[in-house]
Design a protein around this motif. Structure first.
Motif, short mmCIF file in Angstrom:
data_model
loop_
_atom_site.label_atom_id
_atom_site.label_comp_id
_atom_site.label_asym_id
_atom_site.label_seq_id
_atom_site.Cartn_x
_atom_site.Cartn_y
_atom_site.Cartn_z
N TYR A 8 3.26 13.94 -3.04
CA TYR A 8 3.96 12.65 -3.05
C TYR A 8 3.08 11.62 -3.76
O TYR A 8 1.91 11.45 -3.39
CB TYR A 8 4.26 12.19 -1.63
CG TYR A 8 5.07 13.18 -0.82
CD1 TYR A 8 6.45 13.06 -0.70
CD2 TYR A 8 4.44 14.24 -0.17
CE1 TYR A 8 7.19 13.97 0.04
CE2 TYR A 8 5.17 15.15 0.57
CZ TYR A 8 6.54 15.01 0.67
OH TYR A 8 7.27 15.92 1.40
N THR A 9 3.63 10.95 -4.74
CA THR A 9 2.87 9.98 -5.52
C THR A 9 3.70 8.71 -5.69
O THR A 9 4.92 8.78 -5.87
CB THR A 9 2.49 10.56 -6.89
OG1 THR A 9 1.67 11.73 -6.68
CG2 THR A 9 1.73 9.56 -7.74
N SER B 211 -1.62 8.93 -3.99
CA SER B 211 -0.95 10.23 -3.88
C SER B 211 -1.48 10.96 -2.66
O SER B 211 -2.59 10.71 -2.19
CB SER B 211 -1.22 11.05 -5.15
OG SER B 211 -0.56 12.30 -5.11
N VAL B 212 -0.66 11.84 -2.14
CA VAL B 212 -1.08 12.70 -1.03
C VAL B 212 -0.26 13.99 -1.10
O VAL B 212 0.87 13.99 -1.58
CB VAL B 212 -0.87 11.99 0.33
CG1 VAL B 212 0.61 11.83 0.66
CG2 VAL B 212 -1.59 12.73 1.46
N THR C 47 0.85 -1.18 0.00
CA THR C 47 0.00 0.00 0.00
C THR C 47 0.90 1.24 0.00
O THR C 47 2.08 1.16 0.36
CB THR C 47 -0.90 0.02 1.25
OG1 THR C 47 -0.07 0.18 2.40
CG2 THR C 47 -1.71 -1.26 1.36
N PRO C 48 0.36 2.41 -0.37
CA PRO C 48 1.18 3.63 -0.30
C PRO C 48 1.77 3.85 1.09
O PRO C 48 2.94 4.26 1.21
CB PRO C 48 0.18 4.72 -0.67
CG PRO C 48 -0.77 4.04 -1.61
CD PRO C 48 -0.94 2.66 -1.04
N ALA C 49 1.01 3.57 2.15
CA ALA C 49 1.53 3.75 3.50
C ALA C 49 2.70 2.81 3.77
O ALA C 49 3.67 3.18 4.44
CB ALA C 49 0.42 3.53 4.53
N GLN C 50 2.62 1.58 3.25
CA GLN C 50 3.71 0.63 3.45
C GLN C 50 4.95 1.03 2.65
O GLN C 50 6.08 0.82 3.09
CB GLN C 50 3.24 -0.76 3.05
CG GLN C 50 2.24 -1.36 4.02
CD GLN C 50 1.60 -2.64 3.51
OE1 GLN C 50 1.43 -2.83 2.31
NE2 GLN C 50 1.24 -3.52 4.43
N VAL C 51 4.75 1.64 1.49
CA VAL C 51 5.89 2.14 0.72
C VAL C 51 6.59 3.23 1.52
O VAL C 51 7.83 3.25 1.62
CB VAL C 51 5.43 2.68 -0.65
CG1 VAL C 51 6.58 3.40 -1.35
CG2 VAL C 51 4.91 1.54 -1.53
N ALA C 52 5.83 4.13 2.11
CA ALA C 52 6.43 5.19 2.94
C ALA C 52 7.16 4.58 4.13
O ALA C 52 8.22 5.06 4.54
CB ALA C 52 5.34 6.15 3.41
N GLU C 53 6.59 3.52 4.69
CA GLU C 53 7.25 2.85 5.81
C GLU C 53 8.58 2.26 5.38
O GLU C 53 9.58 2.33 6.12
CB GLU C 53 6.34 1.75 6.36
CG GLU C 53 6.93 1.01 7.56
CD GLU C 53 6.04 -0.13 8.04
OE1 GLU C 53 6.20 -0.54 9.21
OE2 GLU C 53 5.21 -0.60 7.26
N GLU C 54 8.62 1.68 4.19
CA GLU C 54 9.86 1.11 3.68
C GLU C 54 10.95 2.16 3.56
O GLU C 54 12.14 1.86 3.69
CB GLU C 54 9.62 0.45 2.32
CG GLU C 54 8.87 -0.86 2.36
CD GLU C 54 9.77 -2.03 2.73
OE1 GLU C 54 10.95 -2.01 2.36
OE2 GLU C 54 9.28 -2.96 3.40
#
Length: 397
Positions: free
Chosen positions: A141-142, A115-116, A74-81
């Motif tokens: 951020y996308t 995106s956010v 998910t996008p949130a998991q990508v940010a976590e990575e």
């Protein structure tokens, strides 16, 4: 100088089946991503182990002829990575846009995940390298996922063939020529990593939601910069569309941004400031004692005395990948990373490095941090007799 959840889902099913263009290309290449030596955010990161589990995303292919199930973060998991807790929270918030749209192009499957945008929603707000001040805290951020259609895995960043197939990913605005207005000219950079054979690209740039009433695109094309052959831009209507005859990747998405976020007055002011910045000379950099010491050392070097004052780091020695832009600019790509984390992902121009086309040695960029000479890395290029170019980093003896 560079100072520089959702609950765990069960395993998903596998798939069922106004500068000129030439100048713009040079700008895009010259500001190609670089790794920071001073421990700041790396724009390209190696894969970071994390407990994030791939989520199952139901996606309708753009052709409308097939339904498939794929596993993506998910996008949130990508940010976590990428170890960006603030951005992770932003992607979990109500203002985040979840897209999950897939297009197939040039042998690759491209998925726009989400995106956010907003102010101070990342732990890594870009700062001016010279002043250390935040450049712009209002960012968009996308995230896109890129995978091969033949089922082969995308090469991990530790693989020798990583980067052999580059991609240029950017936001674009309806009515603005993408040759001029894209991630590289609008305060952008990106982070990427490969997980389970899928490449994730997190791009960021100045918040362009002020253009929501015009329409915002996300494009992914083959190469290291915007390829005007990949898309059609209609100056009369402002429409950007895919060139159906393009041989490579040229995915193009519409980002469903809330049009109430549009601010025409702010948009016009932003464009005016941006255009003025293109024609404003950079302010001179104030040099301290460390800068002067490095500067003196660099000015002392010549191809003839290089080995007297510096030594090669053999682990960085490589044969560069040489490419040519649509406008005939020949450039080379090279990258390395040391155990300390210092390194580079960059480009060099053949016509500047070797203007006479004769075999020999020339210097590219150099980088260091507050430790001065002890941290200095100098990119050296060697044009070989067979026409290949070797790149190797040197450090002072």
């Amino acid at each position: 100088m560079k100072k520089d959840i959702d609950n765990l889902l069960k395993t998903a099913l596998t798939p069922m089946d106004e500068p000129g263009a030439k100048l713009n290309d040079r700008i895009l290449l010259e500001v190609k991503e670089r790794r920071d030596m001073a421990g700041k955010r790396k724009r390209i990161r190696r894969r970071i182990p994390a407990a994030a589990i791939a989520a199952a995303c139901m996606l309708i292919l753009c052709s409308g002829t097939a339904l498939a199930v794929y596993k993506y973060l998910t996008p949130a998991q990508v940010a976590e990575e990428t170890e960006d807790g603030a951005l992770q929270e932003a992607f979990l918030g109500n203002d985040a846009i979840q897209v999950n749209e897939t297009q197939e192009s040039g042998g690759f499957r491209i998925t726009l995940l989400g995106s956010v945008a907003g102010k101070n929603i990342s732990n890594f707000i870009p700062m001016d390298d010279n002043t250390g001040k935040i450049e712009n805290d209002d960012r968009i951020y996308t995230i896109v996922a890129i995978e091969r259609m033949d089922g082969a895995q995308m090469p991990d960043m530790s693989a020798d063939n990583y980067g052999d197939t580059p991609f240029y990913v950017s936001h674009y605005v309806h009515g603005l020529d993408p040759n001029q207005y894209s991630i590289m000219s609008m305060g952008g950079n990106y982070t990427e990593f490969v997980k389970d054979g899928i490449m994730y690209r997190l791009l960021e740039m100045d918040n362009i939601e002020m253009f929501a009433d015009r329409g915002i695109y996300v494009g992914v094309n083959s190469g290291s910069f915007y390829d005007s052959a990949a898309y059609n831009y209609d100056a009369a209507t402002g429409e950007i569309s895919r060139n159906e005859n393009y041989a490579g990747v040229n995915a193009l998405f519409r980002l469903p941004v809330d049009t109430t976020k549009a601010d025409p007055a702010a948009a016009e002011a932003y464009l005016k400031e941006l255009q003025e910045s293109w024609s404003t000379p950079d302010e001179p950099i104030e040099m301290g004692a460390t800068d002067l010491e490095v500067d003196e050392f660099i000015n002392r070097l010549t191809p003839e005395n290089l080995d007297e004052y510096a030594e090669p780091i053999e682990s960085t020695r490589q044969i560069c990948k040489v490419e040519k832009s649509n406008d005939g600019i020949t450039y080379l790509r090279y990258s390395y990373e040391l155990e300390t984390g210092a390194g580079t992902d960059g480009v060099g121009f053949m016509e500047e490095l070797f203007p006479d086309g004769k075999p020999g040695i020339n210097f590219g960029s150099y980088s260091y941090n507050e430790d001065g000479l002890s941290s200095l890395l100098i990119d050296v290029f060697i044009l070989n007799e067979d026409g290949t170019v070797t790149a190797v980093a040197y450090r002072p003896k």
